[in-house]
Design an enzyme around this catalytic site. Structure first.
Site, PDB file in Angstrom:
ATOM      1  N   LYS A  89     -53.989  36.057  -5.936  1.00  0.00           N
ATOM      2  CA  LYS A  89     -54.206  36.052  -7.386  1.00  0.00           C
ATOM      3  C   LYS A  89     -53.179  35.158  -8.071  1.00  0.00           C
ATOM      4  O   LYS A  89     -53.496  34.393  -8.982  1.00  0.00           O
ATOM      5  CB  LYS A  89     -54.149  37.486  -7.933  1.00  0.00           C
ATOM      6  CG  LYS A  89     -55.361  38.314  -7.519  1.00  0.00           C
ATOM      7  CD  LYS A  89     -55.202  39.793  -7.831  1.00  0.00           C
ATOM      8  CE  LYS A  89     -56.351  40.588  -7.226  1.00  0.00           C
ATOM      9  NZ  LYS A  89     -56.225  42.037  -7.398  1.00  0.00           N
TER      10      LYS A  89
ATOM     11  N   GLN B 100     -51.794  46.314  -9.029  1.00  0.00           N
ATOM     12  CA  GLN B 100     -52.541  46.221  -7.775  1.00  0.00           C
ATOM     13  C   GLN B 100     -52.796  47.602  -7.173  1.00  0.00           C
ATOM     14  O   GLN B 100     -51.881  48.418  -7.088  1.00  0.00           O
ATOM     15  CB  GLN B 100     -51.759  45.326  -6.796  1.00  0.00           C
ATOM     16  CG  GLN B 100     -52.468  45.063  -5.494  1.00  0.00           C
ATOM     17  CD  GLN B 100     -53.787  44.302  -5.651  1.00  0.00           C
ATOM     18  OE1 GLN B 100     -53.880  43.361  -6.444  1.00  0.00           O
ATOM     19  NE2 GLN B 100     -54.808  44.702  -4.919  1.00  0.00           N
TER      20      GLN B 100
ATOM     21  N   ASP C 132     -58.126  43.849 -15.998  1.00  0.00           N
ATOM     22  CA  ASP C 132     -58.944  44.423 -14.926  1.00  0.00           C
ATOM     23  C   ASP C 132     -60.094  45.267 -15.498  1.00  0.00           C
ATOM     24  O   ASP C 132     -61.009  45.645 -14.782  1.00  0.00           O
ATOM     25  CB  ASP C 132     -58.080  45.326 -14.013  1.00  0.00           C
ATOM     26  CG  ASP C 132     -57.701  44.619 -12.722  1.00  0.00           C
ATOM     27  OD1 ASP C 132     -58.400  43.657 -12.346  1.00  0.00           O
ATOM     28  OD2 ASP C 132     -56.710  45.044 -12.088  1.00  0.00           O
TER      29      ASP C 132
END
Ligand code: NAD
Length: 294
Positions: A52, A96, A119
């Site tokens: 990422k 994460q 997200d």
């Protein structure tokens, strides 16, 4: 019958990255910035985070890594996230997954301010999606799947879409996205999970089958309708003994299913790169909102 056409997420994600890079270069002032929080040293998470961050770099998004001890308690992690929420130089926050046992991902999603929730897991963004508004942040994997279908002019309207998997990050938001009352959406969605009976026949009734189970070889050729579209979200690392190294596989028996379906995503190179591209897109969306760029 010819083999299914590939839904190439790698190619599309490259194009999206190119467009984002050009857009970012035209911004005046600081670059967009993503905060990446990693708790512990879970090896696959370190790899995902690295990927990422590399993607951010390719398009000109700054990324700031926050490494937190595996033993962190709720209070400490919440404090860190709240301080990032307040940092005006950060546009997006990604924590994460998975998280250690003492930390609930649901609580973490609530701590991240919905304006920086790239997200799309904060209940405000999830709630908007469920209530029919696409103005919030939409979770990256479902959004990436929808873009991949759109790119190939595969309409979901009026189609029977079967989503196998009901996680908060893939299955549930996927179903919510495709059932939007909006032109280009309006699918009829069936959600299947581990306790669903008659999995095979329901999968076989799908015009579009989206699988996110994390179970290699779950979907065989006999479970797919002729001419269907098959989107394989699954990513599982397996050891390839003959090559003495590991490889990544999806949930679909690709070689069988490609003979039955009209379209299929490869693994790797299908949904995975689209998920990362959507993270970048959400980050730029957040930056533009913070900077009132229309
Ligand atoms: P999860 O474990 O949270 O959920 C899996 C879902 O699949 C559950 O709802 C479960 O009931 C269902 N399921 C599992 N086995 C089943 C079976 N045999 N029959 C019917 N239903 C079954 O997983 P997740 O976080 O949604 O991830 C699913 C997969 O997708 C994993 O392989 C993950 O690595 C992958 N993934 C890929 C991306 C990407 O970008 N490509 C993003 C997120 C997740």
């Amino acid at each position: 019958m010819a083999d299914a056409k590939l839904l190439d997420g790698k190619a599309l994600s490259r194009r999206i990255e190119k467009e984002l890079k050009a857009e970012i270069q035209a911004f005046s002032g600081r670059a967009p910035c993503l905060a990446v929080v990693i708790v512990g040293t879970h090896a696959p998470s370190l790899i995902y985070v690295g990927k990422k961050q590399e993607a951010c770099k390719r398009v000109g998004i700054d990324s700031k890594l926050f490494e937190v001890e595996e033993t962190v308690n709720k209070k400490e992690l919440k404090k860190l996230i709240e301080s990032i929420n307040k940092d005006h130089d950060i546009d997006g926050i990604l924590v994460q997954l998975p998280l250690p046992q003492q930390i609930s991902p649901l609580e973490v999603a609530e701590w991240i301010h919905h304006d920086k929730d790239v997200d799309g897991f904060n209940p405000i963004n999830m709630g908007k999606l469920l209530m029919g508004s696409l103005s919030g942040f939409i979770p990256c994997t479902p959004l990436g799947v929808k873009k991949l279908l759109d790119e190939h002019h595969i309409s979901v309207t009026g189609k029977h879409v079967v989503v196998l998997g009901r996680s908060n990050i893939v299955g549930k938001p996927m179903a919510a996205l495709l059932t939007q009352i909006n032109p280009g959406y309006d699918a009829t969605v069936t959600v299947l999970h581990r306790n669903s009976p008659d999995l095979k026949n329901i999968c076989k009734s799908a015009d579009i089958l989206i699988i996110a189970a994390g179970q290699p070889h779950l979907i065989t050729g006999s479970m797919v309708k002729k001419g269907a579209v098959v989107v394989d979200v699954g990513i599982t690392k397996v050891n390839n003994v003959s090559l003495d190294r590991s490889k990544v596989v999806g949930d679909v028996c690709f070689d069988e299913v490609k003979k039955v379906a009209d379209y299929i995503t490869p693994v790797p190179g299908g949904v995975g790169p689209m998920t990362i591209a959507m993270l970048l897109e959400n980050c730029v969306k957040s930056y533009k909102r913070h900077h009132k760029i229309l």
